[in-house]
Design an enzyme around this catalytic site. Structure first.
Site, short mmCIF file in Angstrom:
data_model
loop_
_atom_site.label_atom_id
_atom_site.label_comp_id
_atom_site.label_asym_id
_atom_site.label_seq_id
_atom_site.Cartn_x
_atom_site.Cartn_y
_atom_site.Cartn_z
N ASP A 1 11.78 37.85 45.13
CA ASP A 1 12.97 36.66 44.90
C ASP A 1 14.12 37.41 45.40
O ASP A 1 14.55 38.45 45.18
CB ASP A 1 13.12 36.10 43.33
CG ASP A 1 13.95 35.11 43.14
OD1 ASP A 1 13.39 33.99 42.98
OD2 ASP A 1 15.02 35.01 43.50
N ILE A 2 15.11 36.53 46.14
CA ILE A 2 16.40 36.93 46.77
C ILE A 2 17.41 37.45 45.48
O ILE A 2 18.14 38.23 45.83
CB ILE A 2 16.92 36.09 47.60
CG1 ILE A 2 18.13 36.49 48.80
CG2 ILE A 2 17.64 34.85 46.90
CD1 ILE A 2 18.41 35.78 49.90
N ASN B 1 9.48 25.65 37.70
CA ASN B 1 10.41 24.79 37.58
C ASN B 1 10.03 23.51 38.45
O ASN B 1 9.70 23.31 39.48
CB ASN B 1 11.71 25.19 38.00
CG ASN B 1 11.92 26.48 37.16
OD1 ASN B 1 11.63 26.62 36.06
ND2 ASN B 1 12.90 27.52 38.01
N VAL C 1 14.34 24.85 44.94
CA VAL C 1 13.83 24.81 46.17
C VAL C 1 12.86 23.68 46.27
O VAL C 1 11.71 23.92 45.60
CB VAL C 1 13.41 26.21 46.75
CG1 VAL C 1 12.82 25.99 48.26
CG2 VAL C 1 14.45 27.10 46.88
N HIS D 1 6.31 26.41 44.07
CA HIS D 1 6.14 27.85 44.03
C HIS D 1 6.26 28.32 42.47
O HIS D 1 6.49 27.52 41.67
CB HIS D 1 7.70 28.42 44.68
CG HIS D 1 8.88 27.93 44.03
ND1 HIS D 1 9.56 26.88 44.47
CD2 HIS D 1 9.72 28.38 43.25
CE1 HIS D 1 10.51 26.66 43.85
NE2 HIS D 1 10.88 27.57 42.92
N HIS E 1 6.99 31.45 40.03
CA HIS E 1 7.81 32.67 39.66
C HIS E 1 7.02 33.48 39.07
O HIS E 1 6.38 33.10 37.83
CB HIS E 1 8.94 32.44 38.88
CG HIS E 1 10.12 31.29 39.41
ND1 HIS E 1 11.34 32.08 40.11
CD2 HIS E 1 10.25 30.02 39.62
CE1 HIS E 1 12.17 31.10 40.50
NE2 HIS E 1 11.45 29.93 40.38
P1 5GP Z 1 13.65 27.09 41.60
O1 5GP Z 1 14.96 27.31 40.58
O2 5GP Z 1 13.59 26.36 42.83
O3 5GP Z 1 12.33 27.37 40.74
O4 5GP Z 1 13.60 28.93 42.27
C1 5GP Z 1 13.98 28.92 43.83
C2 5GP Z 1 14.06 30.44 43.76
O5 5GP Z 1 13.93 30.65 44.97
C3 5GP Z 1 15.23 31.18 43.16
O6 5GP Z 1 14.82 32.07 42.09
C4 5GP Z 1 15.88 31.70 44.23
O7 5GP Z 1 16.64 33.05 43.85
C5 5GP Z 1 14.76 32.02 45.32
N1 5GP Z 1 15.61 31.70 46.54
C6 5GP Z 1 16.08 30.76 47.18
N2 5GP Z 1 16.51 31.01 48.71
C7 5GP Z 1 15.84 32.13 48.96
C8 5GP Z 1 15.60 32.60 50.02
O8 5GP Z 1 16.13 32.51 50.93
N3 5GP Z 1 14.79 34.02 50.00
C9 5GP Z 1 14.23 34.36 48.83
N4 5GP Z 1 13.34 35.42 48.84
N5 5GP Z 1 14.43 33.89 47.89
C10 5GP Z 1 15.01 32.58 47.61
#
Ligand code: 5GP
Length: 114
Positions: free
Chosen positions: A30-31, A85, A94, A98, A100
């Protein structure tokens, strides 16, 4: 054709730090990590949400098994947390399914009241 950030990553259009790749899944760091280990299990095919796996439940099962394998390979022998999520109430940012995988320390409360 979806243009979300994870589709771009698995197409090689955006850089990521991948720790695992096969035909079905990528696992990337995760970034913005929320724990010492914070990985994202991402299907290569675009699925938005769990119900999109209705015709391919085995693939969804594989995602869970892969998450567990990644946890052990990253030393999370004392445990880990998986989070999916969904929707705006779930905090999904996103629009590409996915999982986590978080661990590497004792994690905080399981539910957050805000
Ligand atoms: P969500 O809230 O959609 O479940 O989590 C999306 C996750 O994707 C977040 O933890 C965010 O930090 C991660 N994320 C968003 N954009 C990028 C990216 O470009 N690269 C990576 N490695 N992680 C990302």
């Amino acid at each position: 054709m979806s243009t979300d950030v994870f589709c771009k990553i698995v197409k090689g259009e955006l850089k990521s730090e991948a720790v695992y790749k096969d035909d079905d899944f990528w696992v990337i760091k995760d970034i913005n990590p929320q724990a010492p280990v914070h990985l994202l299990i991402i299907p290569v095919r675009h699925f938005l949400k769990i119900e999109d796996f209705a015709g391919d439940g085995i693939l969804l099962g594989k995602a869970l098994l892969l998450a567990d394998k990644m946890a052990h390979e990253h030393g999370l022998d004392r445990g880990y947390r998986l989070i999916i999520n969904e929707g705006d109430h779930g905090g999904k940012l996103v629009p590409h399914f996915h999982i986590h995988l978080l661990g590497g320390k004792r994690l905080g409360p399981k539910l957050v009241k805000e």
